[in-house]
Every structure is written in C-alpha cells, then in structure tokens.
Design an enzyme around this catalytic site. Structure first.
Site, mmCIF file in Angstrom:
data_model
loop_
_atom_site.group_PDB
_atom_site.id
_atom_site.type_symbol
_atom_site.label_atom_id
_atom_site.label_comp_id
_atom_site.label_asym_id
_atom_site.label_seq_id
_atom_site.Cartn_x
_atom_site.Cartn_y
_atom_site.Cartn_z
ATOM 1 N N GLY A 76 18.897 1.164 38.464
ATOM 2 C CA GLY A 76 18.463 2.323 37.692
ATOM 3 C C GLY A 76 18.560 2.091 36.193
ATOM 4 N N HIS A 134 22.371 -7.068 31.439
ATOM 5 C CA HIS A 134 22.693 -7.248 32.854
ATOM 6 C C HIS A 134 23.847 -8.257 32.989
ATOM 7 C CE1 HIS A 134 19.432 -4.966 34.516
ATOM 8 N NE2 HIS A 134 18.469 -5.829 34.279
HETATM 9 P P1 PAP Z 1 15.995 -3.539 36.163
HETATM 10 O O1 PAP Z 1 17.381 -3.569 36.705
HETATM 11 O O2 PAP Z 1 15.106 -4.540 36.781
HETATM 12 O O3 PAP Z 1 16.000 -3.635 34.691
HETATM 13 P P2 PAP Z 1 15.803 -0.886 37.318
HETATM 14 O O4 PAP Z 1 15.311 0.272 36.553
HETATM 15 O O5 PAP Z 1 17.257 -0.899 37.629
HETATM 16 O O6 PAP Z 1 15.320 -2.151 36.535
HETATM 17 O O7 PAP Z 1 15.038 -1.014 38.678
HETATM 18 C C1 PAP Z 1 14.103 -0.130 39.134
HETATM 19 C C2 PAP Z 1 14.712 0.819 40.169
HETATM 20 O O8 PAP Z 1 15.140 2.010 39.496
HETATM 21 C C3 PAP Z 1 13.645 1.224 41.152
HETATM 22 O O9 PAP Z 1 14.288 1.510 42.393
HETATM 23 P P3 PAP Z 1 13.474 1.433 43.792
HETATM 24 O O10 PAP Z 1 12.905 0.068 43.897
HETATM 25 O O11 PAP Z 1 14.510 1.683 44.856
HETATM 26 O O12 PAP Z 1 12.451 2.503 43.752
HETATM 27 C C4 PAP Z 1 13.110 2.478 40.483
HETATM 28 O O13 PAP Z 1 12.381 3.333 41.318
HETATM 29 C C5 PAP Z 1 14.383 3.113 39.993
HETATM 30 N N1 PAP Z 1 14.091 4.055 38.900
HETATM 31 C C6 PAP Z 1 13.421 3.817 37.753
HETATM 32 N N2 PAP Z 1 13.342 4.919 37.003
HETATM 33 C C7 PAP Z 1 13.976 5.903 37.700
HETATM 34 C C8 PAP Z 1 14.216 7.288 37.438
HETATM 35 N N3 PAP Z 1 13.785 7.884 36.339
HETATM 36 N N4 PAP Z 1 14.902 7.985 38.366
HETATM 37 C C9 PAP Z 1 15.331 7.409 39.500
HETATM 38 N N5 PAP Z 1 15.134 6.096 39.804
HETATM 39 C C10 PAP Z 1 14.459 5.350 38.906
#
Ligand code: PAP
Length: 326
Positions: A76, A134
């Site tokens: 997230g 990270h």
């Molecule tokens: P990173 O660690 O690669 O920098 P990160 O944002 O942690 O990115 O990874 C994306 C995850 O956060 C996705 O999860 P999922 O694959 O299980 O769907 C993404 O959907 C989730 N995410 C991004 N923005 C939000 C948000 N505003 N609310 C809830 N979940 C979110």
C-alpha cells in the site's frame, strides 16, 4: 515500486569504485522475477538498482525533521504516499488543486536513492522532507535512528502482499516469460523477492517501532482498510499536523480518506493511462498496475489452500514470540 524507479546511474558508496565492483562480483544473484535480484546485506535487491541502494547507507543524510514512509513493497505504498502527502500539505493546497490530481502518488514522494530521489536532489529539497523507501533499516544510514526523524512503516498480510507482488511483476516485464504462481510462491517463501526476505523486513521495522515508538509508527494495510479515519487521525498527529477541531467539524478527515481512496485515485486520468519506462527500457510501469484490486484477502482467489497453509506456518514460525501477528 521503489525497485523499478530509475536506471542505475553510477552512484557509488564511499568505498573506492573498484572495491564496490569487487564486492558486487561476489554477491549471489537469482533470476525468476521480472528482473534479476542480488543479495546484499541479507536483502534481495533488484540488480539494476544495486549500486544506487548501496550508496544510500553511506551518502543519504537524514534530517531531524524528515518523515520517511518505509514500506514493504505491495503493502500500500501508493496509498500511504497519497495519505501522508495530502495530510501534510493540506494547509497549502486543498482537494481541488492537489498535485495528486495530475500526478501518480508514487511521483509526489521521492524514493530515497531511486525514483525522483537521487541523493544530490534530496539534498536540495526544503525541510521538512517527505520521503519514501523500501529499504530495511539495516540498509539505511544509522543516523536515521539517532537523528530524530520519524518513520511510518507499512506492511501487509503476507499472502495478499505475495499475490499483489506476483501480479505486479508479471505486468512489469517487457516481453519476458511470466513467472508462474508456483515459482513465485517458492521464491517468496524462500525469502527471495524484492526487498525480501519479507519476514526480516517486517521484523526489523517492528523492533524499531517497539524500541522507539515516538519515532517509528508501525501500520498494517488491513488496519487502514478497516478503520481509515482512525489511522488518518493517528497519522496526522504522528506527522505533527493533527486535525483541528474546526477541521474535524467540517469533515476534513473524511475528505482525506475519500480523496485518497482506491476508487478515487484509480479513476483519475493520470492513474488510468499514465506510465513510465524504467531500467533502460527493460521495464514498463503502468500507473494502473498500482491500482489492481485493493482488497483484503484476495489471496484466496489465486492461491490453493495448501499454499495458504504453508505461508501461514512460515509466518507463524518467523514471527513467533515477537508480538507481530497477521
Ligand atoms: P509498491 O510497493 O510497488 O511501491 P504498492 O502501492 O504497495 O506499490 O502496491 C500496490 C498495491 O496497493 C495494490 O494491491 P493489490 O495488488 O492487492 O490490488 C493496490 O491495489 C494497492 N493500493 C494502491 N492504492 C490504494 C488505495 N488508495 N487504497 C487501497 N489499496 C491501494
């Protein structure tokens, strides 16, 4: 996706370059994910980012009033960046002129030593700086824990973090063979994943938060999902910008939560269509791939029960006696 932000551009540690190169030549590497990983100081890093990340410990200069958003990938990060940015800039811009309307949240908070966060660029930023990483504490300068800066750490239930990682890596590759769920699972459980082993990452920050709770706030993705208002209030207080009574009355906390929600951010044009080529063109990141599902418990739709049980046993074994639970 700190690991995908930028091409390696010859950053060096304080060691003479030849020593660094000699050391790198001895480090184990593994293929399998969308790009190779190298094991450095017990942490698996994207090989093309290795030199940049090696330079962070020696050359990043934390300031007392820095806020560092530290996350295990796919926990997230995008959400936390949006929330912390919105909370900390709310006196300067409101919801109608937020930079988040036209920039992916990953862009508005630079990653230390990576995307938008070259170490010399970070030096030029005015205080207080809002930064992200990270990297685990063991790869950050020791001054991060002595200078008094604050760290917000975010992690996620490991099965969901794994499923998110697997999807994301398969979207990142440019024409390479996708990694199968089985292969990804075996590597993840072996500790071989970007910034892994995941349990070391979680536990290093967990211990820091127990030792210095005033400076290290430990959050789980599931906690924000289940009670975003409480977390946003806690976060604002931790960042030293608590909501005023007037803001509470006029519904600003609810506005922050809904402005940064998955649906709201995902539906912005910049997050539907934008993207960036990285690592010398080896990787393409679509902003939309950072907004896949945003659900708790999505692992059941991808992993078998046996896989789930195996990961649960691993988590229990690794976190036993630490007080950290999922
Ligand atoms: P990173 O660690 O690669 O920098 P990160 O944002 O942690 O990115 O990874 C994306 C995850 O956060 C996705 O999860 P999922 O694959 O299980 O769907 C993404 O959907 C989730 N995410 C991004 N923005 C939000 C948000 N505003 N609310 C809830 N979940 C979110």
């Amino acid at each position: 996706m700190a690991q995908v932000e930028s091409e390696t551009k010859g950053s060096s540690t304080n060691e003479p370059e030849s020593n660094t190169e000699a050391l790198i030549a001895t480090l184990p590497t593994r293929e399998g994910w969308s790009t190779p990983l190298t094991l450095y100081n017990n942490c698996w890093l994207r090989s093309h980012m290795l030199r940049r990340f090696m330079a962070v410990r020696d050359n990043f200069k934390p300031r007392r009033d820095d806020i560092i958003l530290a996350t295990h990938p796919k926990s997230g990060t995008t959400w936390l960046k949006a929330l912390a940015f919105t909370i900390s800039t709310r006196s300067r811009c409101d919801f109608t002129d937020s930079p988040l309307l036209t920039n992916n949240p990953q862009r508005v908070v630079p990653f230390i030593g990576a995307m938008g966060g070259d170490l010399d660029v970070l030096e030029t930023l005015p205080s207080p700086r809002l930064l992200a990483t990270h990297l685990p504490p063991s790869l950050l300068p020791p001054a991060v824990s002595t200078v008094g800066c604050r760290v917000v750490y975010l992690c996620r239930e490991p099965k969901d973090a794994f499923v998110s990682r697997w999807h994301f890596d398969n979207k990142m590759g440019k024409g390479g063979a996708p990694i199968t769920l089985d292969d990804a699972f075996n590597m993840f459980c072996e500790g071989v994943s970007p910034f892994g082993p995941f349990w070391d990452h979680y536990l290093q920050y967990w211990k820091e938060s127990l030792a210095r709770p005033q400076e290290v706030m430990f959050l789980k993705y599931e906690e924000i999902v289940s009670d975003p208002l409480t977390v946003v209030r806690k976060l604002a207080s931790f960042l030293d910008v608590p909501f005023t009574e007037e803001e509470e009355k006029s519904g600003v906390v609810d506005q922050v939560v809904s402005f940064c929600s998955f649906e709201s951010l995902r539906n912005l044009d910049v997050n539907k269509t934008g993207g960036a080529e990285r690592a010398g063109g080896k990787i393409f990141i679509q902003h939309s791939s950072l907004f896949r599902k945003g659900k708790v418990g999505d692992w059941v739709n991808h992993m078998s029960n046996e896989m789930g049980e195996k990961m649960d046993r691993l988590v229990e074994e690794k976190f036993k006696g630490t007080g950290l639970e999922f």
